[in-house]
Design a protein around this motif. Sequence first.
Motif, mmCIF file in Angstrom:
data_model
loop_
_atom_site.group_PDB
_atom_site.id
_atom_site.type_symbol
_atom_site.label_atom_id
_atom_site.label_comp_id
_atom_site.label_asym_id
_atom_site.label_seq_id
_atom_site.Cartn_x
_atom_site.Cartn_y
_atom_site.Cartn_z
ATOM 1 N N ASP A 1 0.812 -1.208 0.000
ATOM 2 C CA ASP A 1 0.000 0.000 0.000
ATOM 3 C C ASP A 1 0.853 1.268 0.000
ATOM 4 O O ASP A 1 0.387 2.336 -0.404
ATOM 5 N N TYR A 2 2.102 1.152 0.451
ATOM 6 C CA TYR A 2 2.962 2.330 0.467
ATOM 7 C C TYR A 2 3.100 2.889 -0.950
ATOM 8 O O TYR A 2 3.033 4.103 -1.149
ATOM 9 N N PHE A 3 3.262 1.998 -1.915
ATOM 10 C CA PHE A 3 3.397 2.451 -3.300
ATOM 11 C C PHE A 3 2.021 2.665 -3.922
ATOM 12 O O PHE A 3 1.750 3.681 -4.520
ATOM 13 N N SER A 4 1.181 1.675 -3.751
ATOM 14 C CA SER A 4 -0.188 1.784 -4.262
ATOM 15 C C SER A 4 -0.992 0.592 -3.764
ATOM 16 O O SER A 4 -0.504 -0.528 -3.771
ATOM 17 N N ARG A 5 -2.213 0.879 -3.299
ATOM 18 C CA ARG A 5 -3.087 -0.248 -2.964
ATOM 19 C C ARG A 5 -3.544 -0.862 -4.286
ATOM 20 O O ARG A 5 -3.347 -0.246 -5.354
ATOM 21 N N ALA B 1 -3.973 1.682 -15.277
ATOM 22 C CA ALA B 1 -3.475 2.107 -16.587
ATOM 23 C C ALA B 1 -2.872 3.507 -16.466
ATOM 24 O O ALA B 1 -1.800 3.799 -17.007
ATOM 25 N N GLU B 2 -3.572 4.316 -15.695
ATOM 26 C CA GLU B 2 -3.096 5.680 -15.463
ATOM 27 C C GLU B 2 -1.738 5.664 -14.746
ATOM 28 O O GLU B 2 -0.800 6.359 -15.111
ATOM 29 N N LEU B 3 -1.635 4.782 -13.710
ATOM 30 C CA LEU B 3 -0.387 4.685 -12.931
ATOM 31 C C LEU B 3 0.764 4.183 -13.803
ATOM 32 O O LEU B 3 1.910 4.617 -13.664
ATOM 33 N N LEU B 4 0.422 3.224 -14.716
ATOM 34 C CA LEU B 4 1.463 2.708 -15.620
ATOM 35 C C LEU B 4 1.999 3.848 -16.488
ATOM 36 O O LEU B 4 3.170 3.890 -16.833
ATOM 37 N N ARG B 5 1.102 4.785 -16.814
ATOM 38 C CA ARG B 5 1.490 5.921 -17.645
ATOM 39 C C ARG B 5 2.377 6.896 -16.866
ATOM 40 O O ARG B 5 3.440 7.275 -17.321
ATOM 41 N N THR B 6 1.918 7.211 -15.621
ATOM 42 C CA THR B 6 2.620 8.260 -14.863
ATOM 43 C C THR B 6 3.790 7.735 -14.042
ATOM 44 O O THR B 6 4.726 8.465 -13.752
ATOM 45 N N GLY B 7 3.708 6.468 -13.663
ATOM 46 C CA GLY B 7 4.758 5.911 -12.799
ATOM 47 C C GLY B 7 4.495 6.243 -11.354
ATOM 48 O O GLY B 7 3.634 7.058 -11.008
ATOM 49 N N ILE B 8 5.250 5.557 -10.433
ATOM 50 C CA ILE B 8 5.126 5.781 -8.992
ATOM 51 C C ILE B 8 5.693 7.173 -8.682
ATOM 52 O O ILE B 8 6.775 7.514 -9.159
ATOM 53 N N PRO B 9 4.937 7.956 -7.901
ATOM 54 C CA PRO B 9 5.437 9.297 -7.572
ATOM 55 C C PRO B 9 6.855 9.249 -7.003
ATOM 56 O O PRO B 9 7.142 8.445 -6.109
ATOM 57 N N LYS B 10 7.711 10.101 -7.550
ATOM 58 C CA LYS B 10 9.139 10.100 -7.190
ATOM 59 C C LYS B 10 9.357 10.319 -5.694
ATOM 60 O O LYS B 10 10.244 9.736 -5.073
ATOM 61 N N MET B 11 8.466 11.151 -5.115
ATOM 62 C CA MET B 11 8.667 11.514 -3.710
ATOM 63 C C MET B 11 8.600 10.308 -2.769
ATOM 64 O O MET B 11 9.196 10.290 -1.703
#
Length: 698
Positions: free
Chosen positions: A673-677, A685-695
């Motif tokens: 869940d830290y990265f994404s639930r 699909a959206e996350l695959l496009r944007t990637g895991i937030p750098k922060m």
Amino acid sequence: MSKTILLITDDSAEAKLLQQFVDPAKDEHFDVKWAGRLSDGIDYVRSGKVDVILIDTFIAEGSGMESFDRLYRLAPYLPMLAFCSTENEELARQAIHHGAKGYLVRHHLGSIKLPQMLLAIIERATMEEALFIEQERSAVTLNSISDAVLNIDINGKVTYLNAVAEYMTGWAGRDALGRPITEVLQLIDAATRVPVLSPLEQVLKQDRVVGLSANCLLLRRDGHECAIEDVAVPVRDRRGNVSGAVMVFHDISQAQAMTKKMSHLAQHDFLTDLPNRILLVDRLNHAIALAQRHHGKIAVLFLDLDGFKHVNDTFGHMLGDQLLQSVARRLTACVRNSDTVSRQGGDEFVIMLADDVHEQDVILIAEKILAALAAPYNIENLELQVSASIGIALYPTDGQCSETLIKHADTAMYHAKSSGRNCFQFFKDEMNLRAIERQSLEGNLRQALERQEFVLHYQPRVNLETGAITGVEALLRWQHPERGLMPASQFIPIAEECGLIVPIGKWVLREACRQSQAWIDAGLRLNAIAVNISAREFREKNFADHVSSILTETGLDPRRLEIELTENELMRHGKSSAAAHAALKKMGVRLTVDDFGTGYSSLSSLRTFPIDTMKIDQSFVQDVTTDEEDAAIVSAMIGMGSSLKHRVVAEGVETKGQLAFLRERRCEQGQGDYFSRPLRADEIAELLRTGIPKMLLA
Ligand code: C2E
Ligand code: MG
Ligand code: MG
């Protein structure tokens, strides 16, 4: 029909004289044959046409008596009269002892009506013959039946025994005849061994049909005993007075033994000879009735072996059966004689402690049972180990009737199983709620596929160094019409148990592959799609073929598919699934061991499987920052994974601290869940496009 009289005399004058008295010319009833010699007379008799014989005591050949003897032996049924002169009367009287029916003195011939006398003699002989045949018929009949028949007269003396009666009493007919019935037929009560009055004596006294009281034993003359069943009937003379009695009896020991055997079989388990469910319920009902009266307590322990199926699958049923027999013996040794250990079938046993037990005693016994069963079993030179899970229900608190008590103990057993096995649990009311809920869920689950209530959510897997998404895991969700969106953990175990996991799993695999290819076609970067597979699905005969056809159908590159099997499933069914592993590897599909650390696999056993990825179970990851032991374990797992050249993924990463720990130990990947639930398809699909937030990785 005229009667033939055979005259045997060498004195022709005498023959004439006799013929005068029975003159066929005057009396058509008679046909007189005259034989001058004994041998001629014998020939006549042999020809079979003679009805009565008149024989001169002084016939020339042989001595007179021997002539009578010969004729009598030849035809005992033929009436024979001696014929003599007055001086020979003594001789004629002797002839009566040699088969003659009477004698005629020449002198008296004039004063008797010879034809009438002869007719009477012939008629009597005919009746005697009929009686003889009748008696023979009875004797043969009575000796041919399997029942014993014994007769007595009015004084209670034995007058007849058939062959079976001779055998059963041990008395030969000739010894028994004339003896008191009490001597020949010795009866005792099976339980008290007190002599029982023979029904024959009762018949004489009471003048009615009498049956033997139940549980009677007959003592044979040699001391052998057998159980008999019989009836005695009075015999009356023509005036209607009782003149004796007949008793018919037979050996029922075999029938009794058979009845006993049948009832034992009906109430016991054939494999272990323990009481079966029927007998248990019977005893439990009985115990409840007693406890009700005396305010007593009863405990019902429902026991199920852990991992028995594994033993059966791996070593075969023969060995499994032997193991069950050993378990049965150990269980019996753990309890008192007054308690009941029963087998319900399979690897399930129910134990009833009916001796007013208290919770504390039950705990001690449950612990004793767990310890006894856990000791290794040596069967056919194999050392086996099994544990058991026990559920306990108490009377009166957990149920008032046998059915409820057993059901509640069963429910508690399920809880013991799911809370880690090799333990016992007392029934609690909440368990029942859950059991009911479970049932209704199972019903809904059956329709969920048709109603298209399943959806897949996806959770990304992240490279801990770079933050790149290395793949996604498909996680099943059920859009329940009333309960809303349910996570897999709430219904997958039920689907696994009732077998629905197989059709559901097919849908999951197809949908995951279809969706992944759709993303790839849409230009998204997706290296891997991980799909969870239950042991039950994996063991389906044509699982690998099925995967292959879905890949073809959806067009997904096999190298992008990862199949996740939990460590426990892998270890338990590893050997039997080796062919499926190999087939998948050959296609290029990757294998992941999920929930690593929750099973008991050793390094060496893990090496034998063609695994690509190892997922460290979230329960270890959760506490890495707070629990030194878990931290050490996770470090060791990471080291082990990399030395085996497996990719290592840490599951359930929830905090920055955990991430830092994992990075420091050079864990390659993480998921949590830290990265994404887990997200809906459009969200991921959206996350695959944007990637895991750098922060998140900073
Ligand atoms: P799993 O394969 O180990 O899946 C990970 C589980 O952890 C998922 O629960 C996921 O939602 C949850 N999770 C992910 N990140 C975190 C986190 O940071 N913290 C915590 N506390 N939990 C996290 P879920 O979806 O309920 O699935 C439970 C299990 O059910 C799965 O464990 C998997 O073994 C099984 N499962 C899920 N989907 C399927 C499926 O399609 N087929 C089969 N056969 N089993 C499935
Ligand atoms: Mg998984
Ligand atoms: Mg897992």
